[in-house]
Design a protein around this motif. Sequence first.
Motif, mmCIF file in Angstrom:
data_model
loop_
_atom_site.group_PDB
_atom_site.id
_atom_site.type_symbol
_atom_site.label_atom_id
_atom_site.label_comp_id
_atom_site.label_asym_id
_atom_site.label_seq_id
_atom_site.Cartn_x
_atom_site.Cartn_y
_atom_site.Cartn_z
ATOM 1 N N HIS A 29 0.792 -1.223 0.004
ATOM 2 C CA HIS A 29 -0.022 -0.019 -0.212
ATOM 3 C C HIS A 29 0.647 1.265 0.033
ATOM 4 O O HIS A 29 0.470 2.348 0.349
ATOM 5 C CB HIS A 29 -0.977 0.076 1.230
ATOM 6 N N VAL A 30 2.226 1.031 -0.259
ATOM 7 C CA VAL A 30 2.992 2.244 -0.394
ATOM 8 C C VAL A 30 3.882 2.366 -1.586
ATOM 9 O O VAL A 30 4.466 0.973 -2.005
ATOM 10 C CB VAL A 30 3.898 2.364 0.871
ATOM 11 N N ILE A 31 3.985 3.120 -2.430
ATOM 12 C CA ILE A 31 4.622 3.345 -3.882
ATOM 13 C C ILE A 31 6.188 2.512 -3.554
ATOM 14 O O ILE A 31 6.703 2.898 -2.500
ATOM 15 C CB ILE A 31 4.539 4.539 -4.364
ATOM 16 N N LYS A 32 6.502 2.022 -4.487
ATOM 17 C CA LYS A 32 8.003 1.399 -4.505
ATOM 18 C C LYS A 32 8.826 1.891 -5.437
ATOM 19 O O LYS A 32 8.444 2.736 -6.465
ATOM 20 C CB LYS A 32 7.819 -0.027 -4.770
ATOM 21 N N ALA A 33 10.203 2.082 -5.168
ATOM 22 C CA ALA A 33 11.062 2.662 -5.946
ATOM 23 C C ALA A 33 11.806 1.628 -6.813
ATOM 24 O O ALA A 33 11.781 0.402 -6.710
ATOM 25 C CB ALA A 33 12.340 3.242 -4.983
ATOM 26 N N ALA A 34 12.326 2.163 -8.036
ATOM 27 C CA ALA A 34 12.783 1.071 -8.886
ATOM 28 C C ALA A 34 14.182 0.640 -8.315
ATOM 29 O O ALA A 34 15.010 1.500 -7.539
ATOM 30 C CB ALA A 34 12.852 2.039 -10.222
ATOM 31 N N PRO A 35 14.601 -0.299 -8.802
ATOM 32 C CA PRO A 35 16.064 -0.842 -8.094
ATOM 33 C C PRO A 35 17.088 0.062 -8.604
ATOM 34 O O PRO A 35 17.078 0.947 -9.757
ATOM 35 C CB PRO A 35 16.193 -2.142 -8.770
ATOM 36 N N THR A 62 13.850 10.909 -9.193
ATOM 37 C CA THR A 62 13.380 9.708 -8.842
ATOM 38 C C THR A 62 12.860 8.833 -9.714
ATOM 39 O O THR A 62 12.231 9.385 -10.799
ATOM 40 C CB THR A 62 12.262 9.993 -7.705
ATOM 41 N N ALA A 63 12.546 7.834 -9.479
ATOM 42 C CA ALA A 63 12.128 6.594 -10.503
ATOM 43 C C ALA A 63 11.384 5.578 -9.278
ATOM 44 O O ALA A 63 11.874 4.922 -8.796
ATOM 45 C CB ALA A 63 13.419 5.604 -11.039
ATOM 46 N N MET A 64 10.137 5.610 -9.706
ATOM 47 C CA MET A 64 9.219 5.134 -8.919
ATOM 48 C C MET A 64 8.254 4.136 -9.729
ATOM 49 O O MET A 64 8.146 4.440 -11.076
ATOM 50 C CB MET A 64 8.236 5.847 -8.008
ATOM 51 N N GLU A 65 7.592 3.242 -9.120
ATOM 52 C CA GLU A 65 6.651 2.362 -9.989
ATOM 53 C C GLU A 65 5.659 2.999 -10.978
ATOM 54 O O GLU A 65 5.046 3.948 -10.102
ATOM 55 C CB GLU A 65 6.161 1.178 -9.123
ATOM 56 N N PHE A 66 5.306 2.537 -11.776
ATOM 57 C CA PHE A 66 4.156 3.082 -12.506
ATOM 58 C C PHE A 66 2.848 2.364 -12.282
ATOM 59 O O PHE A 66 2.692 1.310 -12.591
ATOM 60 C CB PHE A 66 4.553 3.159 -14.090
ATOM 61 N N ILE A 67 1.862 3.058 -11.913
ATOM 62 C CA ILE A 67 0.649 2.543 -11.289
ATOM 63 C C ILE A 67 -0.468 2.679 -12.174
ATOM 64 O O ILE A 67 -0.741 4.094 -12.664
ATOM 65 C CB ILE A 67 0.183 3.078 -9.944
ATOM 66 N N THR A 68 -0.941 1.891 -12.940
ATOM 67 C CA THR A 68 -2.096 1.971 -13.700
ATOM 68 C C THR A 68 -3.283 1.901 -12.877
ATOM 69 O O THR A 68 -3.822 0.846 -12.391
ATOM 70 C CB THR A 68 -2.152 0.763 -14.904
ATOM 71 N N LEU A 102 -3.329 9.479 -3.462
ATOM 72 C CA LEU A 102 -3.925 7.761 -3.342
ATOM 73 C C LEU A 102 -4.203 7.249 -4.646
ATOM 74 O O LEU A 102 -5.082 7.875 -5.359
ATOM 75 C CB LEU A 102 -4.906 7.744 -2.001
ATOM 76 N N MET A 103 -3.700 6.164 -5.028
ATOM 77 C CA MET A 103 -3.800 5.590 -6.241
ATOM 78 C C MET A 103 -4.632 4.100 -5.892
ATOM 79 O O MET A 103 -4.293 3.646 -5.086
ATOM 80 C CB MET A 103 -2.678 5.252 -7.152
ATOM 81 N N ILE A 104 -5.584 3.868 -6.946
ATOM 82 C CA ILE A 104 -6.502 2.598 -6.634
ATOM 83 C C ILE A 104 -5.889 1.693 -8.030
ATOM 84 O O ILE A 104 -6.282 2.337 -9.098
ATOM 85 C CB ILE A 104 -8.031 2.692 -6.700
ATOM 86 N N ASP A 105 -5.299 0.829 -7.822
ATOM 87 C CA ASP A 105 -5.013 0.112 -9.091
ATOM 88 C C ASP A 105 -6.038 -0.524 -9.598
ATOM 89 O O ASP A 105 -6.982 -0.826 -9.130
ATOM 90 C CB ASP A 105 -3.400 -0.757 -9.185
#
Length: 575
Positions: A328-334, A344-350, A398-401
Motif C-alpha cells: 500500500h506504499v509506492i515502490k522505488a525502482a532498483p 526519482t524512479a518509482m513504480e508506474f501504477i495503472t 492515493l492511487m487505486i490500481d
Amino acid sequence: MGAALRLALGQHSEAGSKPLNQDFHGAALPTDAQRRSRGIALAIADGISSSPVSQVASAAAVRGFLEDYYGTSEAWTVRRAAQCVLAATNGWLHAQTQRGDGRFDKDRGHVCTFSALVFKGREVHLLHVGDTRAYRVHPTALEQLSHDHRVRLDGGQTYLGRALGLGPHLEIDHACWPTEVGETYLLATDGAYEHLDPLLVINTLARHGNDLQAAAQALVAAALARGSQDNATVMLARVESLPDQLSPPVRRERLRLPPRLAPRMEFEGYRVIRELYASARSQVVLAVDAQDREWALKLPSTDMGSDPKALDRFATEEWVARRVDSPHVIKAAPAEKRREHLFTAMEFITGQTLAQWMTDHPKPGLDEVRQLVDQIARGLQALHRKEMLHQDLRPENLMIDRQGTVILIDLASAHVAGLNEGLGDARATDIAGSLQYTAPEYFTGDGGTPVSELFSLAVLAYQMLTGELPYGLQVPQVRGPRDLHKLQYVPLRTRRPDLPEWLDRVLRKALHPQPARRQQALSEFAHDLYAPGPEFMSRDRTPLQQRHPLLFWRVLTLGFGLSTLVLLGLRVTGH
C-alpha cells in the motif's frame, strides 16, 4: 558542507585485585555514512560479581549494541533503535539465565549493568540501566547524568533494581540534550567512580591535555591505588567538532539537475515513452528500463535549483520508498547503477486516484469506504513503523490500481524522525500537506504524530461518504489552542441520513480537534468502523447544538419567532 561530527576517545579497564575482569567497554568506528545517519556510539557494562558468567553478559551487551545499533533502520530515532537492540539483548541474556544456575538464583545469571552514549548531529543521547555511570565534566565539577538503579534496604544494604538480563522485560532510561564543542563526558563502572572525586578527574584531564587515552589509564590506576577491590573501567569522550547542519540522505550535491525529457529520449538507462505531468517545478514521464519494465520518472525543474530545502525533500522521496515494504506504499525502482542526475524512479501504477474514484462514486456504500480506509491505514502503518509520517494525505495522493489495491504515493512531504533529530526539535512541526486535510495540532504549533494522520484519514472517510469536508475550511483558520473550541463539526447524518448513527459517532471521535480525544491508533479507528463498541452504540446524549448545529439554530430561531407572535397576540388581546 560544514564540519563533521568528530570525537576524541580514551578508554581503559583493569581487573584490579580480582582474577577476572567482568567489565566490558567499547566504541564504534562508523563509516562516514553511518556517522551521519546513526552517529557515534560508545558503551560500558559491568557484570554482577556474584555470577560466574556475568563477564559473558557484559561482553554480549556491549558488542551486541555496537554491532546491531548500526544495523537498525536509518529512519528510526536513536531512542527507538537503541531500545530495540537492548530489548533483544535483554531477551537473549534472560533466556541464558533461565537455562542455567540463574534460573533459581538470579545472582548467578547472565546479568549486567549498562550505559551508552550516542552522539548524533549536535546532540548526545544517554541509554542507561543499572549502576554504571555517565558524567559530564565541568571546569570545577562532575555532573552525573545517569541515575543509579539500586534499591536501598533499611539496614543499609542495596541491590540492583534494574539490569540487563534480570527479567524478561526491560525498562531503559533515555535522555537527550544538545552538546557543544569541547565538552568532555565520562563513563565508568562502580569500581572506578566510587574511588574518584571531581578534583582528581579534572586535574588528571588537565595534566594529560588532548591525550584522553593516557587520562583514562591514569584514572583507572588512581582508583585502584585508592583501594578499589573491584574491576575498574573508565571511558572518556571529548567533542572536537559538530556539524553545522544535517546532511540529506542522498548526497545530491554530486548530482546535476536533469534536462527536460521528451518521448524517445534515452536518459540514465531509461527510454522515455511519454510525459505524464509537467509544472513549473517538476516533470513526470513514463519510461522503460532495459528489461522493458515501466517506471514513472520525476525530475526537478531548473527553477528548483535555487531552493536547497525543496531539493532535499525531492531527494528524500525515493529514499523513503526504499525503506518501506508494503503493498500500500509506492515502490522505488532498483538502484542498479550510479546516477549522474537528480531524479526519482518509482513504480508506474495503472489505475485512478481516489479523487477520481470519489467523482465516479458520489454516494458510495459504507462497506466500499471501509475497505478503502482499511487499505490506506495499512499503508500509513507501514510508514509509522519506520517512524515516518506521510503528511500529505489527500485524494490526489492515493492511487487505486486495476486490482483494487490502494497505494500511497508522493512521499516528498514525509517526515522521517531519524533524519530530523540531531539539531534540536525533531518533531513534525512544518505544515507540509494540503491544509484542508491537515490535523489542527499542526496549526497550533504542537506538531504531528500518527494520531494526526488518523485525523487526516477520517477526513478522507467522511469526504468519501458525503463529498464534503467535516469542518469545511475552518481548520486552516486555527491559530492557537483557543480556536479549537470554535471548530464546528458537521454531523455526517445531515448529509447522509441513510447511514447509521454509530458511524457518525466513530467519525466524530476520530475528527476530534484534540488528539488525546481521538482513537489512539489507526487499527483502533479501522476496527471501530467494522465493529463499533458500546460507546458508539448507546443513545447519543450529545447536546443538539453539537450534534446538529444547523438544526439547533433553526429550532431556536423558530422558538423565538413563535414566542414573539404569542407576545404580540397577548398584547393585541389586552387592548
